[in-house]
Design an enzyme around this catalytic site. Structure first.
Site, PDB file in Angstrom:
ATOM      1  N   HIS A 116       1.090  -1.340  -0.135  1.00  0.00           N
ATOM      2  CA  HIS A 116       0.087   0.171  -0.161  1.00  0.00           C
ATOM      3  C   HIS A 116       1.334   0.895   0.545  1.00  0.00           C
ATOM      4  O   HIS A 116       2.170   1.298   0.937  1.00  0.00           O
ATOM      5  CB  HIS A 116      -1.422  -0.132   1.235  1.00  0.00           C
ATOM      6  CG  HIS A 116      -1.897   0.781   1.521  1.00  0.00           C
ATOM      7  ND1 HIS A 116      -1.634   2.536   1.234  1.00  0.00           N
ATOM      8  CD2 HIS A 116      -3.234   0.953   0.006  1.00  0.00           C
ATOM      9  CE1 HIS A 116      -2.808   3.024   1.467  1.00  0.00           C
ATOM     10  NE2 HIS A 116      -3.768   2.262   0.525  1.00  0.00           N
TER      11      HIS A 116
ATOM     12  N   GLU B 120      -4.244   2.400  -6.851  1.00  0.00           N
ATOM     13  CA  GLU B 120      -4.430   3.467  -5.868  1.00  0.00           C
ATOM     14  C   GLU B 120      -3.647   4.779  -6.650  1.00  0.00           C
ATOM     15  O   GLU B 120      -2.699   5.014  -5.858  1.00  0.00           O
ATOM     16  CB  GLU B 120      -4.382   2.918  -4.831  1.00  0.00           C
ATOM     17  CG  GLU B 120      -5.699   1.775  -4.497  1.00  0.00           C
ATOM     18  CD  GLU B 120      -5.356   1.953  -2.491  1.00  0.00           C
ATOM     19  OE1 GLU B 120      -6.485   2.093  -2.862  1.00  0.00           O
ATOM     20  OE2 GLU B 120      -4.690   1.860  -2.054  1.00  0.00           O
TER      21      GLU B 120
HETATM   22  P1  PGA Z   1     -10.007   6.172   0.810  1.00  0.00           P
HETATM   23  O1  PGA Z   1      -8.093   5.662   1.032  1.00  0.00           O
HETATM   24  O2  PGA Z   1     -10.247   5.553   0.281  1.00  0.00           O
HETATM   25  O3  PGA Z   1      -9.637   6.560   2.025  1.00  0.00           O
HETATM   26  O4  PGA Z   1      -9.024   7.296  -0.356  1.00  0.00           O
HETATM   27  C1  PGA Z   1      -8.070   4.414  -0.494  1.00  0.00           C
HETATM   28  C2  PGA Z   1      -6.862   3.377   0.159  1.00  0.00           C
HETATM   29  O5  PGA Z   1      -5.477   3.968   0.615  1.00  0.00           O
HETATM   30  O6  PGA Z   1      -7.207   2.563   0.726  1.00  0.00           O
END
Ligand code: PGA
Length: 256
Positions: free
Chosen positions: A98, A168
């Protein structure tokens, strides 16, 4: 659920601060998820609450995920959690690489080792990739290509069907729905990611890898992102810790 069409992963990060709140949230999510027909929900609480939530989640249809795993199986690693520990709690999915862990120094190489470790232990790794920003020259595409290749280094083709890639983009994380990628742009990125997965694994195995989107997913944009962005589901951060909002997200994905 026989075979879910969509995946909705809730990454609680460190937003839930007590076991009591974790239990309450998990209970509400389980109730909302019990009515879904084609969406598999996976919640990834902080490690501290995995053991507390495991018994009750086992009885429902929600799967348990972890937010990270150690690269080691057995070692002097203070504060880390091994695959065996997660396995003993009934965890099925593990988020790997992540951006918030990459910000703490996790490299593509470490992510690849963790992914292999997780696969060998029978978990489904959710490997996160994403650019910090977009530039006109398209350098971010080369950055993503490297992230895909290096974060999957050594992961064999035979395991492709057990892999999930979560796209992401960092610029879209932790904001509100209007800061998320647009469905059109997401569609292009999905094609780009799939093209590189096909390069790595061939057509059949490459297209069997599931692709999720994460970054400011809310009830107002979840369905449009999945349909227009042609992804298999979403990875939801802050909105997954609001029981009502997350219930709306999973219901909208499911088309209910
Ligand atoms: P968010 O985070 O939905 O708060 O933007 C997504 C993530 O970092 O997995």
């Amino acid at each position: 659920m026989a075979k879910a069409k969509y995946l909705a992963v809730g990454n609680w990060k460190m937003y839930v601060d007590s076991a009591m709140r974790a239990k309450d949230l998990a209970g509400k999510v389980t109730r909302a998820a019990s009515r879904l027909r084609r969406t598999q929900v996976i919640v990834c609480p902080p490690h501290a609450f995995l053991g507390t939530l495991a018994p009750s989640l086992k009885r429902g249809s929600v799967l348990l995920g972890a937010q990270d795993v150690s690269i080691e199986t057995e070692a002097a690693r203070t504060g880390e959690t091994s695959v065996d520990m997660l396995k003993s709690l009934g965890v099925s999915h593990v988020i790997i690489g992540h951006s918030e862990r990459r910000a703490l120094g996790e490299t593509n190489e470490v992510a690849a080792h963790k992914a292999l470790r997780a696969l060998k232990a029978g978990f489904v790794p959710i490997i996160c990739i994403g650019e910090r920003e977009r530039d006109m020259q398209g350098h971010y595409l080369a950055f993503l290509e490297t992230q895909i290749k290096e974060s999957l280094a050594g992961v064999p083709k035979a395991k492709a069907a057990h892999l999930i890639i979560a796209y992401e983009p960092l610029w879209a994380i932790g904001k509100s729905a209007d800061a998320a990628v647009t469905p059109e742009s997401l569609h292009e990125m999905t094609l780009f990611i799939k093209k590189h997965l096909v390069h790595l694994y061939g057509r059949s195995a490459g297209t069997s890898v599931k692709v999720l989107y994460g970054g400011s997913v809310e009830a107002s944009n979840a369905k449009a992102l999945i349909d227009g962005g042609t992804v298999d589901g979403v990875l939801v951060g802050h909105a997954s810790t609001d029981a009502a909002e997350f219930s709306d997200i999973i219901r909208s994905i499911d088309g209910r």
